[in-house]
Design an enzyme around this catalytic site. Structure first.
Site, PDB file in Angstrom:
ATOM      1  N   ARG A 119       0.875  -1.184   0.000  1.00 40.70           N
ATOM      2  CA  ARG A 119       0.000   0.000   0.000  1.00 40.70           C
ATOM      3  C   ARG A 119       0.912   1.235   0.000  1.00 40.70           C
ATOM      4  O   ARG A 119       2.138   1.113   0.016  1.00 40.70           O
ATOM      5  CB  ARG A 119      -0.925   0.009   1.216  1.00 40.70           C
ATOM      6  CG  ARG A 119      -0.168   0.123   2.510  1.00 40.70           C
ATOM      7  CD  ARG A 119      -1.067   0.155   3.724  1.00 40.70           C
ATOM      8  NE  ARG A 119      -0.258   0.189   4.919  1.00 40.70           N
ATOM      9  CZ  ARG A 119      -0.725   0.168   6.151  1.00 40.70           C
ATOM     10  NH1 ARG A 119      -2.019   0.105   6.347  1.00 40.70           N
ATOM     11  NH2 ARG A 119       0.087   0.219   7.182  1.00 40.70           N
ATOM     12  N   GLY A 161       0.808  -7.080  -2.443  1.00 40.11           N
ATOM     13  CA  GLY A 161       1.253  -5.938  -3.225  1.00 40.11           C
ATOM     14  C   GLY A 161       1.176  -6.234  -4.715  1.00 40.11           C
ATOM     15  O   GLY A 161       0.883  -7.358  -5.117  1.00 40.11           O
ATOM     16  N   ASN A 220      13.415  17.833  16.491  1.00 37.02           N
ATOM     17  CA  ASN A 220      11.978  17.734  16.263  1.00 37.02           C
ATOM     18  C   ASN A 220      11.331  17.285  17.571  1.00 37.02           C
ATOM     19  O   ASN A 220      11.195  16.094  17.819  1.00 37.02           O
ATOM     20  CB  ASN A 220      11.690  16.735  15.130  1.00 37.02           C
ATOM     21  CG  ASN A 220      10.233  16.748  14.709  1.00 37.02           C
ATOM     22  OD1 ASN A 220       9.361  17.166  15.478  1.00 37.02           O
ATOM     23  ND2 ASN A 220       9.964  16.295  13.509  1.00 37.02           N
ATOM     24  N   TYR A 223      11.264   9.476  15.066  1.00 38.42           N
ATOM     25  CA  TYR A 223      11.260   9.457  13.597  1.00 38.42           C
ATOM     26  C   TYR A 223      12.407  10.304  13.054  1.00 38.42           C
ATOM     27  O   TYR A 223      13.131   9.898  12.155  1.00 38.42           O
ATOM     28  CB  TYR A 223       9.921   9.993  13.110  1.00 38.42           C
ATOM     29  CG  TYR A 223       9.680   9.914  11.616  1.00 38.42           C
ATOM     30  CD1 TYR A 223       9.441   8.692  10.992  1.00 38.42           C
ATOM     31  CD2 TYR A 223       9.654  11.068  10.843  1.00 38.42           C
ATOM     32  CE1 TYR A 223       9.193   8.633   9.628  1.00 38.42           C
ATOM     33  CE2 TYR A 223       9.393  11.011   9.482  1.00 38.42           C
ATOM     34  CZ  TYR A 223       9.156   9.793   8.884  1.00 38.42           C
ATOM     35  OH  TYR A 223       8.909   9.732   7.539  1.00 38.42           O
ATOM     36  N   ALA A 271      15.698   8.552  13.559  1.00 45.35           N
ATOM     37  CA  ALA A 271      15.871   7.406  12.661  1.00 45.35           C
ATOM     38  C   ALA A 271      16.173   7.853  11.233  1.00 45.35           C
ATOM     39  O   ALA A 271      17.085   7.328  10.580  1.00 45.35           O
ATOM     40  CB  ALA A 271      14.610   6.541  12.686  1.00 45.35           C
ATOM     41  N   LYS A 272      15.422   8.839  10.742  1.00 48.86           N
ATOM     42  CA  LYS A 272      15.628   9.271   9.352  1.00 48.86           C
ATOM     43  C   LYS A 272      16.963  10.010   9.194  1.00 48.86           C
ATOM     44  O   LYS A 272      17.601   9.933   8.141  1.00 48.86           O
ATOM     45  CB  LYS A 272      14.470  10.153   8.885  1.00 48.86           C
ATOM     46  CG  LYS A 272      13.131   9.428   8.742  1.00 48.86           C
ATOM     47  CD  LYS A 272      13.143   8.340   7.675  1.00 48.86           C
ATOM     48  CE  LYS A 272      11.737   7.915   7.271  1.00 48.86           C
ATOM     49  NZ  LYS A 272      11.708   6.711   6.424  1.00 48.86           N
ATOM     50  N   ILE A 294       2.977  13.399   1.403  1.00 47.33           N
ATOM     51  CA  ILE A 294       2.477  12.621   0.264  1.00 47.33           C
ATOM     52  C   ILE A 294       1.106  12.047   0.614  1.00 47.33           C
ATOM     53  O   ILE A 294       0.939  11.443   1.685  1.00 47.33           O
ATOM     54  CB  ILE A 294       3.460  11.476  -0.081  1.00 47.33           C
ATOM     55  CG1 ILE A 294       4.880  12.020  -0.303  1.00 47.33           C
ATOM     56  CG2 ILE A 294       2.967  10.709  -1.318  1.00 47.33           C
ATOM     57  CD1 ILE A 294       5.027  13.040  -1.421  1.00 47.33           C
TER      58      ILE A 294
HETATM   59  N1  LIG Z   1       3.418   9.415   3.332  1.00 41.78           N
HETATM   60  C1  LIG Z   1       4.181  10.482   3.565  1.00 41.78           C
HETATM   61  O1  LIG Z   1       3.722  11.623   3.512  1.00 41.78           O
HETATM   62  C2  LIG Z   1       5.635  10.301   3.878  1.00 41.78           C
HETATM   63  C3  LIG Z   1       6.383  11.447   4.164  1.00 41.78           C
HETATM   64  C4  LIG Z   1       7.740  11.310   4.438  1.00 41.78           C
HETATM   65  C5  LIG Z   1       8.333  10.062   4.409  1.00 41.78           C
HETATM   66  N2  LIG Z   1       7.584   8.966   4.145  1.00 41.78           N
HETATM   67  C6  LIG Z   1       8.274   7.673   4.140  1.00 41.78           C
HETATM   68  O2  LIG Z   1       7.916   6.964   2.965  1.00 41.78           O
HETATM   69  C7  LIG Z   1       7.888   5.553   3.219  1.00 41.78           C
HETATM   70  C8  LIG Z   1       6.530   4.998   2.832  1.00 41.78           C
HETATM   71  O3  LIG Z   1       5.543   5.748   3.512  1.00 41.78           O
HETATM   72  P1  LIG Z   1       3.991   5.413   3.383  1.00 41.78           P
HETATM   73  O4  LIG Z   1       3.254   6.587   3.934  1.00 41.78           O
HETATM   74  O5  LIG Z   1       3.657   4.892   2.034  1.00 41.78           O
HETATM   75  O6  LIG Z   1       3.911   4.224   4.464  1.00 41.78           O
HETATM   76  P2  LIG Z   1       2.711   3.264   4.766  1.00 41.78           P
HETATM   77  O7  LIG Z   1       1.529   3.663   3.978  1.00 41.78           O
HETATM   78  O8  LIG Z   1       2.620   3.207   6.233  1.00 41.78           O
HETATM   79  O9  LIG Z   1       3.208   1.890   4.145  1.00 41.78           O
HETATM   80  C9  LIG Z   1       4.021   1.129   4.848  1.00 41.78           C
HETATM   81  C10 LIG Z   1       4.161  -0.169   4.087  1.00 41.78           C
HETATM   82  O10 LIG Z   1       5.207  -0.858   4.698  1.00 41.78           O
HETATM   83  C11 LIG Z   1       4.758  -2.176   5.079  1.00 41.78           C
HETATM   84  N3  LIG Z   1       5.564  -2.496   6.253  1.00 41.78           N
HETATM   85  C12 LIG Z   1       5.635  -1.838   7.439  1.00 41.78           C
HETATM   86  N4  LIG Z   1       6.568  -2.416   8.242  1.00 41.78           N
HETATM   87  C13 LIG Z   1       7.082  -3.449   7.532  1.00 41.78           C
HETATM   88  C14 LIG Z   1       8.100  -4.414   7.796  1.00 41.78           C
HETATM   89  N5  LIG Z   1       8.759  -4.411   8.965  1.00 41.78           N
HETATM   90  N6  LIG Z   1       8.383  -5.340   6.845  1.00 41.78           N
HETATM   91  C15 LIG Z   1       7.716  -5.332   5.660  1.00 41.78           C
HETATM   92  N7  LIG Z   1       6.770  -4.440   5.340  1.00 41.78           N
HETATM   93  C16 LIG Z   1       6.442  -3.508   6.273  1.00 41.78           C
HETATM   94  C17 LIG Z   1       3.265  -2.030   5.270  1.00 41.78           C
HETATM   95  O11 LIG Z   1       2.566  -3.216   5.071  1.00 41.78           O
HETATM   96  P3  LIG Z   1       2.151  -4.202   6.309  1.00 41.78           P
HETATM   97  O12 LIG Z   1       1.369  -3.364   7.267  1.00 41.78           O
HETATM   98  O13 LIG Z   1       1.396  -5.283   5.638  1.00 41.78           O
HETATM   99  O14 LIG Z   1       3.443  -4.675   6.871  1.00 41.78           O
HETATM  100  C18 LIG Z   1       2.952  -1.053   4.130  1.00 41.78           C
HETATM  101  O15 LIG Z   1       2.889  -1.728   2.901  1.00 41.78           O
HETATM  102  C19 LIG Z   1       8.226   5.409   4.711  1.00 41.78           C
HETATM  103  O16 LIG Z   1       9.607   5.159   4.846  1.00 41.78           O
HETATM  104  C20 LIG Z   1       7.876   6.776   5.299  1.00 41.78           C
HETATM  105  O17 LIG Z   1       8.606   7.064   6.477  1.00 41.78           O
HETATM  106  C21 LIG Z   1       6.243   9.057   3.898  1.00 41.78           C
END
Ligand SMILES: NC(=O)c1ccc[n+]([C@@H]2O[C@H](COP(=O)([O-])OP(=O)(O)OC[C@H]3O[C@@H](n4cnc5c(N)ncnc54)[C@H](OP(=O)(O)O)[C@@H]3O)[C@@H](O)[C@H]2O)c1
Length: 238
Positions: free
Chosen positions: A20, A47, A143, A149, A152-153, A182
């Site tokens: 997702r 996926g 922060n 977070y 870590a980042k 996003i």
């Molecule tokens: N969305 C934003 O605005 C935003 C902004 C800055 C940075 N980011 C970064 O972008 C990346 C993706 O963000 P997102 O918002 O798309 O995240 P998300 O929607 O929370 O998606 C996380 C995905 O990772 C999987 N997952 C989580 N832990 C896992 C593990 N230990 N092993 C395997 N799969 C795992 C989840 O599936 P399951 O639950 O099935 O495991 C899910 O498919 C992240 O690194 C986040 O920190 C996002």
């Protein structure tokens, strides 16, 4: 032993955390661009990859399983996108052991473990690693509302640049994409509208914006880009 699904010269990509959100779109766009793809997640939700691997890649066995699946099915690995990385608010004064471990493990350890497993294949392919940061990693900053977070980042940036320097002589490239706000299922309409007002471009990003940066960094057009941190956030926090 089973024959690989494909022995052609198609590039092969593994995207962790891709059932997702941003990762899912990255896999779809890589497929459109001709990659053979491996998607990943822990839950039963599948996926969009040519192959999907259910594994917790923040554990050594899970990371091994995901990389081994790519090797067994496709015989090679050209691109590793480390998408896993939980976010939740952890005020400094309320940080507990669970939050500390959870955020560092999800954002940092998962990336390290997957890179460690994938390096032999990536070296063979003179491949590419893309880590996923956040809108906060370009410079070292505090922060107080989300210290785990942020820590870590920020550490992930150091890891990314270190790996880039270490592997460049072997032909690998390692870069980081920093998503801004996003639009994913995780945000309500109200949150998205509020976030958009804070972005200089006056809009939040689409997962496709991140996928476009991944495709470029993975391509030969970026052959001399290594150890870079690429902000994809409409000017947020630059
Ligand atoms: N969305 C934003 O605005 C935003 C902004 C800055 C940075 N980011 C970064 O972008 C990346 C993706 O963000 P997102 O918002 O798309 O995240 P998300 O929607 O929370 O998606 C996380 C995905 O990772 C999987 N997952 C989580 N832990 C896992 C593990 N230990 N092993 C395997 N799969 C795992 C989840 O599936 P399951 O639950 O099935 O495991 C899910 O498919 C992240 O690194 C986040 O920190 C996002």
């Amino acid at each position: 032993m089973k024959a690989p699904l494909s022995t052609s010269s198609r590039r092969v990509a593994l995207v962790t955390g891709s059932n997702r959100g941003i990762g899912e779109t990255v896999v779809r766009e890589l497929r459109k661009a001709g990659y053979a793809t491996v998607s990943n997640g822990r839950s039963a939700r599948k996926g969009p990859g040519d192959l999907h691997v259910r594994a917790d890649v923040a554990t050594p066995s899970g990371a091994r399983k995901a990389v081994a699946a790519a090797r067994k099915s496709f015989g090679r690995l050209d691109l590793l996108v480390c998408g896993v990385g939980h976010f939740f608010y952890t005020p400094v004064s309320e940080m507990d052991v669970e939050a500390w471990d959870g955020l560092l493990t999800s954002n940092l350890k998962s990336t390290w473990l997957c890179c460690r497993e994938a390096l032999p294949l990536l070296r063979k392919a003179r491949g590419v690693v893309i880590t996923v940061g956040g809108p906060v990693t370009q410079t070292v900053r505090g922060n107080p509302r989300a210290v785990g977070y942020q820590m870590a980042k920020t550490a992930l940036t150091v890891f990314t640049k270190s790996l880039a320097q270490a592997e460049a002589p072997r032909g690998l490239r390692v870069n980081m994409v920093n998503p801004g706000f996003i639009r994913t299922y995780a945000y309500s309409r109200k949150e998205i509208a509020e976030a958009a007002a804070r972005v200089p471009a006056r809009r939040t990003g689409d997962p496709a914006d991140i996928a476009a940066a991944v495709l470029w960094l993975a391509s030969d057009a970026a052959a001399y880009v290594n150890g870079a941190v690429v902000d994809v956030g409409g000017g947020l926090w630059v």
